[in-house]
Write a protein that holds these residues in place. Structure first.
Motif, short mmCIF file in Angstrom:
data_model
loop_
_atom_site.label_atom_id
_atom_site.label_comp_id
_atom_site.label_asym_id
_atom_site.label_seq_id
_atom_site.Cartn_x
_atom_site.Cartn_y
_atom_site.Cartn_z
N ALA A 1 -8.53 -9.16 12.80
CA ALA A 1 -9.29 -10.08 13.72
C ALA A 1 -10.61 -10.70 13.14
CB ALA A 1 -9.17 -9.75 15.04
N THR A 2 -11.28 -9.45 12.65
CA THR A 2 -12.63 -9.63 12.12
C THR A 2 -12.62 -9.14 10.60
OG1 THR A 2 -13.38 -7.72 12.85
CG2 THR A 2 -13.76 -9.88 14.25
N GLU A 3 -13.28 -9.66 9.67
CA GLU A 3 -13.55 -9.08 8.27
C GLU A 3 -13.64 -7.43 8.52
OE1 GLU A 3 -16.05 -9.22 4.18
OE2 GLU A 3 -16.45 -10.62 6.06
N ALA A 4 -14.48 -7.03 9.59
CA ALA A 4 -14.67 -5.60 9.60
C ALA A 4 -13.35 -5.03 10.19
CB ALA A 4 -15.80 -5.21 10.85
N ASP A 5 -12.63 -5.55 10.87
CA ASP A 5 -11.39 -4.85 11.50
C ASP A 5 -10.43 -4.77 10.10
OD1 ASP A 5 -12.18 -4.63 14.00
OD2 ASP A 5 -11.12 -6.77 14.61
N ALA A 6 -10.59 -5.94 9.42
CA ALA A 6 -9.57 -5.75 8.02
C ALA A 6 -10.15 -4.46 7.15
CB ALA A 6 -9.89 -7.11 7.48
N LEU A 7 -11.13 -4.61 7.14
CA LEU A 7 -11.87 -3.34 6.09
C LEU A 7 -11.44 -2.01 6.57
CD1 LEU A 7 -15.36 -5.26 5.06
CD2 LEU A 7 -13.45 -4.41 3.53
N ARG A 8 -11.36 -2.01 7.77
CA ARG A 8 -11.20 -0.90 8.52
C ARG A 8 -9.76 -0.49 8.41
NH1 ARG A 8 -12.34 -2.23 13.58
NH2 ARG A 8 -14.30 -1.84 13.05
N ARG A 9 -8.87 -1.57 8.57
CA ARG A 9 -7.27 -1.25 8.19
C ARG A 9 -7.26 -0.82 6.78
NH1 ARG A 9 -2.19 -3.89 10.38
NH2 ARG A 9 -1.08 -4.28 8.32
N ARG A 10 -7.88 -1.60 6.05
CA ARG A 10 -7.38 -1.05 4.43
C ARG A 10 -7.92 0.56 4.30
NH1 ARG A 10 -12.08 -2.73 0.05
NH2 ARG A 10 -13.14 -1.14 1.24
N VAL B 1 1.00 -1.26 0.11
CA VAL B 1 0.00 0.00 -0.22
C VAL B 1 0.91 1.30 0.04
CG1 VAL B 1 -1.83 1.12 1.01
CG2 VAL B 1 -1.58 -1.23 1.31
N PRO B 2 0.59 2.28 -0.85
CA PRO B 2 1.72 3.21 -1.09
C PRO B 2 1.58 4.06 0.26
CG PRO B 2 0.11 3.36 -2.83
CD PRO B 2 -0.40 2.31 -1.90
N SER B 3 0.68 4.08 1.22
CA SER B 3 0.89 4.84 2.47
C SER B 3 1.78 4.15 3.40
CB SER B 3 -0.43 5.33 2.85
OG SER B 3 -1.27 4.07 3.02
N ALA B 4 1.99 2.87 3.19
CA ALA B 4 2.81 2.04 4.14
C ALA B 4 3.82 2.64 5.33
CB ALA B 4 3.15 0.62 3.76
N TRP B 5 4.44 3.52 4.32
CA TRP B 5 5.57 4.14 5.25
C TRP B 5 5.15 5.25 6.22
CZ3 TRP B 5 6.57 9.40 4.86
CH2 TRP B 5 5.68 10.25 3.60
N ARG C 1 -9.79 1.88 -4.13
CA ARG C 1 -10.05 1.47 -2.81
C ARG C 1 -9.98 0.02 -2.82
NH1 ARG C 1 -11.15 3.74 1.91
NH2 ARG C 1 -11.80 5.70 0.81
N ALA C 2 -10.51 -0.49 -3.95
CA ALA C 2 -10.66 -2.06 -3.84
C ALA C 2 -9.19 -2.62 -4.25
CB ALA C 2 -11.42 -2.47 -5.23
N LEU C 3 -8.26 -1.77 -4.80
CA LEU C 3 -6.88 -2.12 -5.07
C LEU C 3 -5.97 -1.64 -3.98
CD1 LEU C 3 -6.66 -1.32 -8.97
CD2 LEU C 3 -6.77 -3.71 -8.14
N ALA C 4 -6.67 -1.25 -2.77
CA ALA C 4 -5.90 -0.74 -1.81
C ALA C 4 -4.72 0.43 -2.15
CB ALA C 4 -5.26 -1.86 -1.00
N ARG D 1 -4.19 -8.57 -7.10
CA ARG D 1 -5.54 -9.02 -6.58
C ARG D 1 -5.25 -8.62 -4.96
NH1 ARG D 1 -8.31 -13.93 -4.54
NH2 ARG D 1 -6.33 -15.10 -4.55
N VAL D 2 -5.92 -8.06 -4.16
CA VAL D 2 -6.12 -7.71 -2.86
C VAL D 2 -7.14 -8.58 -1.95
CG1 VAL D 2 -6.30 -5.98 -1.17
CG2 VAL D 2 -5.38 -5.34 -3.37
N ILE D 3 -6.99 -9.25 -1.04
CA ILE D 3 -7.83 -9.89 -0.15
C ILE D 3 -7.74 -9.11 1.24
CG2 ILE D 3 -8.43 -12.05 0.94
CD1 ILE D 3 -6.81 -13.59 -0.95
N VAL D 4 -8.79 -9.13 1.55
CA VAL D 4 -9.02 -8.15 2.87
C VAL D 4 -10.17 -9.15 3.66
CG1 VAL D 4 -9.87 -5.99 3.83
CG2 VAL D 4 -9.32 -6.03 1.71
N GLY D 5 -9.34 -9.52 4.78
CA GLY D 5 -10.01 -10.39 5.78
C GLY D 5 -9.41 -11.05 6.89
#
Length: 453
Positions: free
Chosen positions: A279-288, A21-25, A357-360, A366-370
């Motif tokens: 930890a949950t799908e909602a947590d992963a989506l929030r992180r993304r 993700v470009p903002s990782a830094w 957003r889908a491509l983070a 491909r991006v998997i969020v979960g």
């Protein structure tokens, strides 16, 4: 009675400096100077090795090809950096990118053979052609060479590199102190290559390594790229957004390899995969979403325009992509990421904002969020369904995202019996389950027989 070893999943980690993700830094635990800090790369490699990954991978570019006012780039030369990583690890493979467009075969053959010796047979060469204008101008060209010409040169380049690697027979080195015999020169062969692009006498100036020679990897998705991969590659880094697309690609590539007399198990197909874990799908989506929201929309839109080969003015954040998009540069640009990105947008009816957003914030892969379970389920489905032999993993943030994968996903894959618990060999070929290539006289006799036929 003999038993067939169960097919095993292969995992590499693509060390994209601070993360995919470009903002990782920008996250709290990140070091903005990680992109030029060998300790960062070694830390990532050690996490991957502890999780029994096949290899670490480094991409490369011969120009500044990203918007450095916002994001770090792949700045360090891969083979030099990989030598440092190899010295700090014991088992994990070290794969680096080198372009056939702006190098010479002898230099690349020597550089990767050296890395193979230093690592004890753990190196691999990712063969690429280079399509950006900035790189062309850094090497004295005013334009990017034609797509077909780049791949024609790449094929001859690879032929020469392989011949140089195989110019020594395995037992050419003697090193006998009593007799004073050092090298059996009858087992060291000139290659005497004369072609359209290169003229190389050989032989290489160092013997074969523990795995024979480095593993050959390729990443092209165009027709020319698939042809190059099916002729030479032992692993392929692909970009697929759907299971059906990936499965069709793997079948086609392996069928092409078989047509070249290589067998349908000659290639390991490894799609790129970005993981964002919670930890949950909602947590992963929030992180993304938090990561994507740290990226300026102007950066993301400009990057998307570059992948699609259009001016940024043609893209509107809250509108779908234009209907008339064609391959960048009249077909002379990057086919792989263009097609993968466009497929994601068209199949889901995304606006540019939704696509980003889908491509983070990335492009093409491909991006998997979960949760770890959801990601393990997806990986198992693709692997058992024949869409992938493994994955080139690109965690959202490094090293944290890789540690999350190692702690959460890897144990599930091991419990399901599809990923190793311990390394069974020391070389990259052994990790990938690839045979050791023939060398020396047998190689040159085969070439002579082929020429006569």
């Amino acid at each position: 009675m003999t038993t067939t070893r169960p097919r095993q999943l292969h995992l590499n980690v693509n060390i994209l400096h601070s993360g995919f993700v470009p903002s990782a830094w920008r996250v709290e635990e990140a070091d903005p100077r990680a992109f030029i800090d060998i300790d960062h790369y070694v830390r990532v490699a050690r996490i991957a090795e502890a999780a029994k990954f096949d290899a670490v991978f480094l991409a490369d570019n011969a120009s500044i090809a990203d918007q450095i006012d916002f994001r770090p780039i792949t700045a360090l030369e891969p083979t030099v950096l990989l030598a440092g990583i190899a010295s700090a690890t014991t088992h994990i493979g070290v794969i680096g990118t080198a372009s056939t467009s702006y190098n010479e075969p002898y230099n690349i053959a020597r550089r990767f053979a050296t890395l193979d010796h230093l690592s004890g047979g753990r190196s691999g060469w990712n063969i690429v052609t280079t399509a950006d204008l900035g790189s062309a101008r850094n090497f004295g060209r005013d334009a990017v060479p034609d797509h077909a010409e780049r791949y024609e040169r790449a094929a001859e380049f690879t032929d020469v590199v392989k011949a140089l690697w195989d110019s020594w027979e395995d037992d050419a080195f003697i090193g006998d102190k009593a007799s004073g015999r050092f090298i059996n020169t009858a087992k060291v062969h000139r290659i005497e290559h004369r072609g359209k692009y290169f003229s190389v006498d050989g032989p290489l100036n160092l013997p074969r390594s523990a795995q024979g020679h480095p593993v050959l990897i390729q990443a092209g998705g165009s027709a020319d790229g698939r042809d190059l991969a099916s002729r030479y590659a032992e692993a392929v880094f692909s970009a697929s957004q759907s299971f059906d697309e990936a499965a069709a690609y793997a079948r086609e590539l392996k069928s092409r390899a078989a047509a070249f007399g290589r067998g349908d198990e000659a290639i390991r197909v490894l799609p790129g995969l970005t993981t964002i874990i919670g930890a949950t799908e909602a947590d992963a989506l929030r992180r993304r979403d938090e990561l994507v929201d740290l990226i300026p929309w102007s950066y993301s839109l400009t990057r998307l325009a570059g992948i699609l080969g259009v001016s940024v003015e043609r893209l509107k954040l809250d509108e779908r992509l234009p209907d008339d998009l064609t391959l960048p540069g009249g077909g002379n640009g990057n086919h792989t990421f263009f097609r993968a990105t466009l497929a994601q947008a068209r199949s889901n009816g995304y606006t540019a904002r939704q696509l980003i957003r889908a491509l983070a914030g990335g492009g093409g892969h491909r991006v998997i969020v979960g949760t770890p379970e959801q990601i393990a389920d997806d990986i198992e489905h693709w692997f058992k369904g024949g869409a992938a032999d493994g994955f080139n993993l690109m965690p959202d943030v490094l090293p944290g995202g890789l540690q999350d994968f190692a702690d959460g996903v890897v144990p599930l894959l091991q419990q399901r019996g599809i990923f190793r618990i311990e390394y069974e060999g020391r070389t990259l070929r052994e990790h990938f389950g690839l045979p050791r290539p023939v060398s020396g006289r047998r190689y040159f006799e085969a070439r002579q027989e082929a020429a006569i036929a």
